[in-house]
Design an enzyme around this catalytic site. Structure first.
Site, PDB file in Angstrom:
ATOM      1  N   SER A 176       0.795  -1.229   0.000  1.00 52.74           N
ATOM      2  CA  SER A 176       0.000   0.000   0.000  1.00 52.74           C
ATOM      3  C   SER A 176       0.823   1.272   0.000  1.00 52.74           C
ATOM      4  O   SER A 176       0.261   2.364  -0.118  1.00 52.74           O
ATOM      5  CB  SER A 176      -0.945  -0.001   1.207  1.00 52.74           C
ATOM      6  OG  SER A 176      -1.909  -1.029   1.062  1.00 52.74           O
ATOM      7  N   ASP A 190     -17.617   1.978  -1.197  1.00 52.29           N
ATOM      8  CA  ASP A 190     -16.877   0.733  -0.957  1.00 52.29           C
ATOM      9  C   ASP A 190     -17.764  -0.233  -0.199  1.00 52.29           C
ATOM     10  O   ASP A 190     -18.123  -0.001   0.962  1.00 52.29           O
ATOM     11  CB  ASP A 190     -15.610   1.036  -0.152  1.00 52.29           C
ATOM     12  CG  ASP A 190     -14.864  -0.224   0.245  1.00 52.29           C
ATOM     13  OD1 ASP A 190     -15.068  -1.270  -0.414  1.00 52.29           O
ATOM     14  OD2 ASP A 190     -14.069  -0.161   1.204  1.00 52.29           O
ATOM     15  N   ASP A 229     -11.505  -6.076  -0.150  1.00 52.94           N
ATOM     16  CA  ASP A 229     -10.967  -4.950   0.581  1.00 52.94           C
ATOM     17  C   ASP A 229     -10.359  -5.448   1.897  1.00 52.94           C
ATOM     18  O   ASP A 229     -10.473  -6.622   2.247  1.00 52.94           O
ATOM     19  CB  ASP A 229     -12.071  -3.921   0.862  1.00 52.94           C
ATOM     20  CG  ASP A 229     -11.518  -2.524   1.064  1.00 52.94           C
ATOM     21  OD1 ASP A 229     -10.583  -2.385   1.871  1.00 52.94           O
ATOM     22  OD2 ASP A 229     -12.002  -1.580   0.415  1.00 52.94           O
ATOM     23  N   HIS A 269     -15.637   0.353   3.512  1.00 53.94           N
ATOM     24  CA  HIS A 269     -15.440   1.611   4.232  1.00 53.94           C
ATOM     25  C   HIS A 269     -16.533   2.627   3.932  1.00 53.94           C
ATOM     26  O   HIS A 269     -16.419   3.789   4.343  1.00 53.94           O
ATOM     27  CB  HIS A 269     -14.091   2.226   3.839  1.00 53.94           C
ATOM     28  CG  HIS A 269     -12.902   1.416   4.278  1.00 53.94           C
ATOM     29  ND1 HIS A 269     -12.356   1.502   5.535  1.00 53.94           N
ATOM     30  CD2 HIS A 269     -12.162   0.491   3.617  1.00 53.94           C
ATOM     31  CE1 HIS A 269     -11.316   0.681   5.633  1.00 53.94           C
ATOM     32  NE2 HIS A 269     -11.183   0.052   4.480  1.00 53.94           N
ATOM     33  N   CYS A 275      -7.787   2.184   1.722  1.00 50.87           N
ATOM     34  CA  CYS A 275      -8.907   1.457   1.118  1.00 50.87           C
ATOM     35  C   CYS A 275      -8.485   0.815  -0.202  1.00 50.87           C
ATOM     36  O   CYS A 275      -8.146   1.504  -1.167  1.00 50.87           O
ATOM     37  CB  CYS A 275     -10.069   2.422   0.891  1.00 50.87           C
ATOM     38  SG  CYS A 275     -11.463   1.690   0.015  1.00 50.87           S
TER      39      CYS A 275
END
Length: 670
Positions: free
Chosen positions: A327, A351, A364, A370, A383
């Protein structure tokens, strides 16, 4: 029958013989005279030189190797004088007997004998070969007192290399080792044979190798008169050697020490860069090693311990090993979305906990999703769904073209040897990488994984740190460098290694601000907040977790996975946020989640650099512990806070080949 001979005929024959003999003698004398003239007149200079060579010897004067110091003058590599017991092969008739006699005077270990025999095989007869170094004064006295009966044996004062910091910054400084046949070939190719006469060592790794031409110096010559036994009796002339130049680094050895200590016994790497110049402040690869082991020839036992260790301490992970960035790739993806117009800062997606593509669910990190997520929130909570969708819209070629200027998938050009190129995936890369047509095809589903820093992405910690430095420096990318000054050994003049800008990436300030503001909130309210709780400075960052292997749809439970198969832990950061003085990337191999392993290391490093203190952040109470335990027991909805393990995706239905490559299920990263 009786033969009658007259005196006149006999006299004529006699005179003929005399004439022939006289002519023959004259010819021989003429040839001899011509030879004498050739040798004494025409070849006079040649034989005079040969005669002088029998009386005069040219001895190389080995230069002092340059020293290496950090930015504050702390010595990292230096020389010290020591006595060495040596043998001149051309003067020794009974080598084994001489070695046996020497062993009665000074201790000679089997390791010394093995090294001597190896060097003896590689040496020339007129070059002395060391038997043992670091002789004590008492040992020197014993050898010298018996030297009259040991022809070819001598005690010489030589300079040996010393690394006073030991294991600290070993991969950066490198080490020297004895010159081998391959080194000799390279020296001859460079036309430096004369300059290395008498030199036994050469740079083998790190700065010692990459700056060998600066550090070595220029060999001098001493002309001496020798006696019949070959020993020098008086000096005739002397051309002094020129010492090698010194190196002053951008590296802060105390910052380096703090970073290495923070890793403990964990494997990994850290790169800290000054964004405005590209100067490397710390370059850590763990575990490390002691370069002093190599100076006088490493023992078989020590070499086996280093070479066969499963932790690979000789591997320079910071510049050679490549890893998926996880990430930590998302801030660059977010910027790509803004710059290409695929996203605006306020545009939000809903999401629901997954992204459905080609009949496959890309999960996710939070079950249930989220909710509404804009660019700012997508970075703060990391996310995945936001970036699955963005990657699909950008396409693999759009991603690759935007990321390439940041240096991803390309060597940075740092002044150290052994840098890896990494992988920035694209259809062209895949065609060149694989042979089979079915492997060369790029599948659309592969783009989705690339968007969250997984898939074929593979970058070095140095590439990620340098890209982060460019991001916080308004898109100005510099070539990272470790050496700040080269100091002339004769004049003391300091030649600066000027910062070298590689390119300036055109980025809109509003877009940069949106991404960097989100990275600041990562450490205030997002996945990095626990590591930086109470920090007296503002800092931007991003956590990352990179998969090592796929569980093929099963849920990831760290304690049930072998240590070396657990996810890698990443953290990138910059501080202070208003005017960044340091940008860094931290990787902990198999460390799990970025907030748990890598972020605390970054906190300690930034604390020391900005506050001049070694203490890291105070331990923070885990405000998500109760919720995480309830989720594990099935009494609460599962979520992943910073440090909580994200769920692995459930078993996926069959996926069309146009979307995914079989056997490469997507994993959740954070």
């Amino acid at each position: 029958m009786t033969e009658f001979r007259t005196p006149a005929a006999d006299l004529a024959r006699f005179r003929l013989r005399v004439v022939v003999a006289a002519v023959f003698v004259l010819i021989c004398l003429g040839l001899l005279a011509a030879r004498f003239h050739f040798l004494q007149v025409q070849r006079h200079d040649y034989f005079l030189t040969r005669a002088e060579d029998n009386r005069i010897a040219l001895l190389p004067v080995v230069p002092h190797r340059g020293t290496i110091v950090d930015r504050n003058g702390v010595v990292l590599a230096r020389n010290y004088a020591t006595y060495t017991l040596e043998i001149m092969p051309s003067e020794v008739r009974d080598l084994e007997g001489t070695l046996a006699e020497l062993s009665t005077l000074v201790p000679i270990e089997p390791r010394d004998l093995r090294r001597f025999r190896k060097l003896f095989e590689e040496s020339r007869n007129f070059e002395s070969v060391p038997v043992r170094s670091r002789l004590t004064d008492e040992e020197v006295a014993r050898v010298v007192s018996q030297r009259y009966r040991l022809p070819g044996v001598d005690v010489r004062a030589r300079l040996l290399r010393d690394y006073p910091q030991g294991t600290t910054a070993a991969h950066v400084v490198g080490y020297i080792g004895r010159i081998n046949e391959r080194d000799v070939e390279r020296i001859e190719e460079r036309g430096q044979t004369a300059n290395y006469r008498g030199t036994l060592h050469i740079g083998k790794a790190g700065l010692e190798q990459s700056y060998e031409a600066e550090l070595h110096g220029t060999t001098g010559v001493e002309q001496v008169e020798v006696n019949a036994s070959g020993r020098a009796v008086r000096a005739l002339s002397h051309t002094p050697a020129s010492s090698g130049n010194d190196l002053e680094l951008t590296l802060d050895i105390e910052l380096q020490r703090v970073a290495e200590t923070a890793f403990g016994d964990r494997r990994g790497a850290l790169v800290a860069i000054e964004p405005s110049t590209g100067g490397v402040l710390a370059l850590v690869s763990m575990p490390t090693y002691d370069p002093n082991l190599f100076v006088d020839g490493i023992s078989t036992q020590d070499w086996r311990a280093l070479n066969e260790s499963p932790d690979h301490p000789l591997l320079h992970r910071a510049i050679y090993s490549t890893y998926p960035p996880g990430s930590t790739f998302k801030p660059f993806m977010a910027l790509a979305g803004l710059e290409t117009g695929k996203r605006t800062a306020r545009q939000a997606i809903h999401d629901v906990g997954y992204f459905n593509f080609g009949g496959h669910r890309f999960m996710d990190d939070k079950i249930g999703g989220h909710g509404m997520v804009d660019l700012h929130k997508s970075i703060v909570v990391s996310c995945n769904t936001y970036y699955y969708q963005l990657a699909n819209e950008l396409g693999i070629e759009g991603i690759a073209s935007f990321m390439a200027p940041f240096g991803f998938g390309d060597r940075t050009g740092i002044d150290l040897p052994g840098e890896a190129i990494g992988v920035l995936p694209s259809p062209e890369w895949k065609r060149n990488r694989f042979r089979k047509p079915e492997q060369q095809r790029w599948y659309a589903g592969e783009t989705i994984s690339v968007g969250i820093g997984q898939g074929y992405n593979a970058f070095t910690p140095l590439q990620l740190a340098n890209a982060m430095a460019a991001l916080v420096n308004d898109g100005k990318l510099f070539r990272p460098h470790v050496v700040k000054y080269v100091v002339d050994s004769r004049t003391g003049e300091r030649r600066a290694i000027e910062p070298e800008p590689l390119r300036e990436i055109p980025l809109k300030q509003a877009h940069l601000k949106a991404v960097l503001d989100a990275m600041v909130d990562v450490n205030k309210s997002g996945t990095g907040r626990r590591a930086f709780q109470g920090a007296p400075y503002s800092v931007g960052g991003k956590t990352g977790t990179a998969q090592v292997f796929s569980l093929r749809g099963q849920r990831y439970v760290e304690k049930n996975v072998r240590e070396r198969l657990r996810d890698h832990s990443w953290f990138v950061a910059y501080a202070p946020a208003e005017n960044p003085k340091i940008a860094l990337a931290v990787l902990v191999e198999n460390g799990g989640f970025g907030s748990q392993s890598a972020a605390p290391i970054a906190r300690q490093v930034i604390d020391y650099y900005l506050l001049d203190q070694r203490a890291g952040a105070p331990a923070a109470e885990d405000d998500n512990a109760t919720e995480s335990e309830d989720a594990a027991n099935g009494t609460a909805p599962a979520r992943t806070g910073e440090g909580d393990p994200p769920p692995r995706e459930p078993a996926a239905p069959a996926v069309p080949q146009a979307a995914l490559v079989p056997g490469q299920p997507t994993r959740v990263t954070r």
